[in-house]
Write a protein that holds these residues in place. Structure first.
Motif, PDB file in Angstrom:
ATOM      1  N   ILE A   8      -1.001  -0.880  -5.389  1.00 20.32           N
ATOM      2  CA  ILE A   8       0.444  -1.003  -5.569  1.00 20.32           C
ATOM      3  C   ILE A   8       0.774  -1.101  -7.054  1.00 20.32           C
ATOM      4  CG2 ILE A   8       2.432  -2.534  -5.184  1.00 20.32           C
ATOM      5  CD1 ILE A   8       1.097  -3.284  -2.496  1.00 20.32           C
ATOM      6  N   GLY A   9       1.820  -0.384  -7.472  1.00 20.99           N
ATOM      7  CA  GLY A   9       2.282  -0.427  -8.848  1.00 20.99           C
ATOM      8  C   GLY A   9       3.776  -0.666  -8.931  1.00 20.99           C
ATOM      9  N   LEU A  10       4.262  -0.923 -10.135  1.00 18.59           N
ATOM     10  CA  LEU A  10       5.696  -1.042 -10.410  1.00 18.59           C
ATOM     11  C   LEU A  10       6.068   0.038 -11.409  1.00 18.59           C
ATOM     12  CD1 LEU A  10       8.008  -3.023  -9.534  1.00 18.59           C
ATOM     13  CD2 LEU A  10       5.708  -3.728  -8.858  1.00 18.59           C
ATOM     14  N   ALA A  11       7.034   0.879 -11.047  1.00 23.77           N
ATOM     15  CA  ALA A  11       7.502   1.945 -11.916  1.00 23.77           C
ATOM     16  C   ALA A  11       8.891   1.596 -12.436  1.00 23.77           C
ATOM     17  CB  ALA A  11       7.529   3.270 -11.162  1.00 23.77           C
ATOM     18  N   PHE A  12       9.207   2.025 -13.655  1.00 23.89           N
ATOM     19  CA  PHE A  12      10.485   1.700 -14.275  1.00 23.89           C
ATOM     20  C   PHE A  12      11.102   2.965 -14.859  1.00 23.89           C
ATOM     21  CE2 PHE A  12       7.938  -2.145 -14.452  1.00 23.89           C
ATOM     22  CZ  PHE A  12       8.823  -3.116 -13.980  1.00 23.89           C
ATOM     23  N   GLY A  13      12.438   2.963 -14.961  1.00 23.69           N
ATOM     24  CA  GLY A  13      13.116   4.106 -15.549  1.00 23.69           C
ATOM     25  C   GLY A  13      14.612   3.928 -15.564  1.00 23.69           C
ATOM     26  N   ALA A  14      15.315   4.879 -16.161  1.00 24.53           N
ATOM     27  CA  ALA A  14      16.771   4.841 -16.230  1.00 24.53           C
ATOM     28  C   ALA A  14      17.421   5.256 -14.924  1.00 24.53           C
ATOM     29  CB  ALA A  14      17.257   5.740 -17.365  1.00 24.53           C
ATOM     30  N   SER A  15      16.637   5.861 -14.017  1.00 25.41           N
ATOM     31  CA  SER A  15      17.152   6.340 -12.741  1.00 25.41           C
ATOM     32  C   SER A  15      16.041   6.232 -11.698  1.00 25.41           C
ATOM     33  CB  SER A  15      17.600   7.801 -12.871  1.00 25.41           C
ATOM     34  OG  SER A  15      17.690   8.429 -11.610  1.00 25.41           O
ATOM     35  N   ILE A  26      -0.312  -3.186 -10.175  1.00 28.61           N
ATOM     36  CA  ILE A  26      -0.091  -4.634 -10.252  1.00 28.61           C
ATOM     37  C   ILE A  26      -0.878  -5.385  -9.192  1.00 28.61           C
ATOM     38  CG2 ILE A  26       2.199  -4.423 -11.284  1.00 28.61           C
ATOM     39  CD1 ILE A  26       3.263  -5.146  -8.385  1.00 28.61           C
ATOM     40  N   LEU A  27      -1.319  -4.659  -8.153  1.00 27.57           N
ATOM     41  CA  LEU A  27      -1.992  -5.322  -7.039  1.00 27.57           C
ATOM     42  C   LEU A  27      -2.999  -4.350  -6.425  1.00 27.57           C
ATOM     43  CD1 LEU A  27      -1.493  -8.201  -5.787  1.00 27.57           C
ATOM     44  CD2 LEU A  27      -0.258  -7.039  -3.965  1.00 27.57           C
ATOM     45  N   THR A  28      -4.229  -4.814  -6.260  1.00 28.06           N
ATOM     46  CA  THR A  28      -5.273  -4.018  -5.624  1.00 28.06           C
ATOM     47  C   THR A  28      -5.954  -4.861  -4.551  1.00 28.06           C
ATOM     48  OG1 THR A  28      -7.146  -4.677  -7.008  1.00 28.06           O
ATOM     49  CG2 THR A  28      -5.675  -2.965  -7.891  1.00 28.06           C
ATOM     50  N   ASP A  75       9.478 -11.861 -13.118  1.00 23.86           N
ATOM     51  CA  ASP A  75       9.909 -10.796 -14.021  1.00 23.86           C
ATOM     52  C   ASP A  75       9.491  -9.387 -13.593  1.00 23.86           C
ATOM     53  OD1 ASP A  75       7.194 -10.883 -14.448  1.00 23.86           O
ATOM     54  OD2 ASP A  75       7.317 -11.448 -16.560  1.00 23.86           O
ATOM     55  N   LEU A  76       8.934  -9.247 -12.400  1.00 23.15           N
ATOM     56  CA  LEU A  76       8.450  -7.962 -11.878  1.00 23.15           C
ATOM     57  C   LEU A  76       7.177  -7.470 -12.548  1.00 23.15           C
ATOM     58  CD1 LEU A  76      11.494  -5.564 -11.210  1.00 23.15           C
ATOM     59  CD2 LEU A  76      10.010  -6.653  -9.533  1.00 23.15           C
ATOM     60  N   GLY A 274      13.776  -0.526 -11.328  1.00 20.70           N
ATOM     61  CA  GLY A 274      12.377  -0.806 -11.041  1.00 20.70           C
ATOM     62  C   GLY A 274      12.074  -0.426  -9.609  1.00 20.70           C
ATOM     63  N   ALA A 275      10.867   0.009  -9.355  1.00 21.10           N
ATOM     64  CA  ALA A 275      10.493   0.440  -8.009  1.00 21.10           C
ATOM     65  C   ALA A 275       9.064   0.045  -7.706  1.00 21.10           C
ATOM     66  CB  ALA A 275      10.660   1.950  -7.856  1.00 21.10           C
ATOM     67  N   ALA A 276       8.871  -0.536  -6.531  1.00 15.09           N
ATOM     68  CA  ALA A 276       7.524  -0.760  -6.028  1.00 15.09           C
ATOM     69  C   ALA A 276       7.021   0.555  -5.450  1.00 15.09           C
ATOM     70  CB  ALA A 276       7.527  -1.856  -4.968  1.00 15.09           C
ATOM     71  N   VAL A 277       5.848   0.975  -5.873  1.00 16.67           N
ATOM     72  CA  VAL A 277       5.265   2.244  -5.436  1.00 16.67           C
ATOM     73  C   VAL A 277       3.809   2.007  -5.053  1.00 16.67           C
ATOM     74  CG1 VAL A 277       6.817   3.579  -6.918  1.00 16.67           C
ATOM     75  CG2 VAL A 277       4.562   2.897  -7.778  1.00 16.67           C
ATOM     76  N   ASP A 278       3.225   2.975  -4.387  1.00 16.52           N
ATOM     77  CA  ASP A 278       1.794   2.888  -4.119  1.00 16.52           C
ATOM     78  C   ASP A 278       1.129   4.232  -4.371  1.00 16.52           C
ATOM     79  OD1 ASP A 278       2.400   4.409  -1.861  1.00 16.52           O
ATOM     80  OD2 ASP A 278       1.932   2.837  -0.419  1.00 16.52           O
ATOM     81  N   GLY A 279      -0.175   4.200  -4.484  1.00 21.23           N
ATOM     82  CA  GLY A 279      -0.944   5.405  -4.706  1.00 21.23           C
ATOM     83  C   GLY A 279      -2.389   5.169  -4.320  1.00 21.23           C
ATOM     84  N   PHE A 280      -3.148   6.246  -4.189  1.00 22.24           N
ATOM     85  CA  PHE A 280      -4.546   6.089  -3.774  1.00 22.24           C
ATOM     86  C   PHE A 280      -5.487   6.925  -4.623  1.00 22.24           C
ATOM     87  CE2 PHE A 280      -3.558   9.956  -1.393  1.00 22.24           C
ATOM     88  CZ  PHE A 280      -4.758  10.659  -1.374  1.00 22.24           C
ATOM     89  N   TYR A 281      -6.713   6.456  -4.655  1.00 21.56           N
ATOM     90  CA  TYR A 281      -7.811   7.257  -5.163  1.00 21.56           C
ATOM     91  C   TYR A 281      -8.822   7.405  -4.046  1.00 21.56           C
ATOM     92  CZ  TYR A 281     -10.407   2.847  -5.755  1.00 21.56           C
ATOM     93  OH  TYR A 281     -11.032   1.640  -5.528  1.00 21.56           O
ATOM     94  N   VAL A 282      -9.683   8.374  -4.162  1.00 15.61           N
ATOM     95  CA  VAL A 282     -10.675   8.639  -3.118  1.00 15.61           C
ATOM     96  C   VAL A 282     -11.991   8.003  -3.511  1.00 15.61           C
ATOM     97  CG1 VAL A 282     -11.936  10.406  -1.848  1.00 15.61           C
ATOM     98  CG2 VAL A 282      -9.518  10.764  -2.434  1.00 15.61           C
ATOM     99  N   GLU A 283     -12.467   7.140  -2.675  1.00 16.70           N
ATOM    100  CA  GLU A 283     -13.739   6.462  -2.907  1.00 16.70           C
ATOM    101  C   GLU A 283     -14.843   7.197  -2.154  1.00 16.70           C
ATOM    102  OE1 GLU A 283     -14.677   1.887  -3.206  1.00 16.70           O
ATOM    103  OE2 GLU A 283     -14.673   2.497  -1.094  1.00 16.70           O
ATOM    104  N   ALA A 284     -15.731   7.800  -2.899  1.00 13.83           N
ATOM    105  CA  ALA A 284     -16.832   8.541  -2.289  1.00 13.83           C
ATOM    106  C   ALA A 284     -17.843   7.575  -1.703  1.00 13.83           C
ATOM    107  CB  ALA A 284     -17.489   9.447  -3.311  1.00 13.83           C
TER     108      ALA A 284
END
Length: 291
Positions: A8-15, A26-28, A75-76, A274-284
């Motif tokens: 899980i990550g936190l992304a930021f931006g103007a939109s 931020i969290l694994t 504070d996120l 701010g946005a909570a997002v997630d993503g993955f990597y492949v563990e061989a």
């Protein structure tokens, strides 16, 4: 063989349509201290009493199912994990948490239980009461929205293929739900059907996020603007900024991304959104492993 390891990550931006995805999460799974976690995913945010609360799926390896965890931040940017807050005999994920009528509610995915369950916070954030089933059926990623005096619930009824989107409506949150006359909003569309997070009401502009599951589950997040939504009609269009989240070159999300929960930040935060997002990597897996 290989497996998807979600973080899980936190992304930021103007939109919310132009977010910068961080280089580090931020969290694994390594941050989970009370169960043996294989991954963390599906993050949802809510801000109460000047604190941010993050609810998310934890895959409990020993229980072989998802459970709902909680972390907190002022504070996120700096987070403290404090444990599992909701577990059931069935798998739970996608803990869509929201405030309504002075109460805090949650509609986690509970496909194995055969319906969308509504939970109320009996003692936020650690104790939740099951208020019953809103809609029967194996409905993935149920996403409620209150809009112009009516409730709507978006969900994916083809949770193994990820290629259909259905809609329900009700005059009240806790009962009276019926299928929307529009029926299946999308069919056989693996790139724009399955919900990918909280629908966003940005000052009257409604945005819907969808999982792009081509060529595999969790490839990207696409953005749609809802042009018409009432108890009788539905219409949307995909936005030119879509997809808004894609795989990145860094290790934690190089496989793909499939979730967003965007919030306008307090005025003193220059990031804007701010946005909570997630993503993955492949563990061989090791050669010869049949796990």
């Amino acid at each position: 063989m290989s497996g998807q390891i979600w973080s899980i990550g936190l992304a930021f931006g103007a939109s919310p349509l132009a977010l910068r995805v961080p280089d580090s999460p931020i969290l694994t799974k390594a941050d989970i201290t009370d169960v043996a976690a294989d991954f963390v995913a599906d993050p949802f945010l809510i801000r109460l009493n000047q604190s941010w609360h993050l609810f998310f799926e934890i895959w409990n390896r020993n229980a072989d199912k998802g459970e709902i965890g909680h972390a907190q931040s002022a504070d996120l940017r700096h987070w403290t994990y404090d444990g599992i807050v909701l577990r059931e005999p069935w798998h739970l994920s996608y803990p869509h948490v929201f405030e309504h009528g002075g109460e805090i509610w949650m509609t986690p995915e509970s496909t194995d239980a055969g319906g969308v369950h509504l939970y109320r916070a009996a003692s936020f954030p650690h104790r939740w009461h099951d208020e019953g089933v809103l809609v029967p059926g194996a409905l993935a990623d149920p996403s409620p929205l209150f809009w112009q005096g009516n409730w709507y619930l978006f969900a994916c009824p083809s949770f193994e293929k990820h290629d259909d989107l259905t809609l329900f409506t009700s005059a009240q949150l806790d009962g009276g739900w019926r299928p929307h006359p529009a029926g299946l909003l999308r069919t056989a569309d693996v790139r724009g059907s399955r919900p990918a997070g909280r629908l966003l009401n940005d000052e009257g502009r409604l945005l819907r996020w969808a999982q792009d599951c081509y060529p595999q589950y969790g490839t990207a997040v696409r953005a749609f603007e809802i042009l018409e939504l009432n108890p009788e009609r539905y219409r949307e269009r995909e936005l030119p900024e879509s997809p808004v989240l894609v795989a990145g070159g860094d290790s934690w999300r190089h496989g793909g991304m499939h979730h967003i929960d965007a919030h306008r930040l307090p005025d003193d935060d220059r990031a804007g959104w701010g946005a909570a997002v997630d993503g993955f990597y492949v563990e061989a897996q090791p050669d010869g492993c049949e796990c």
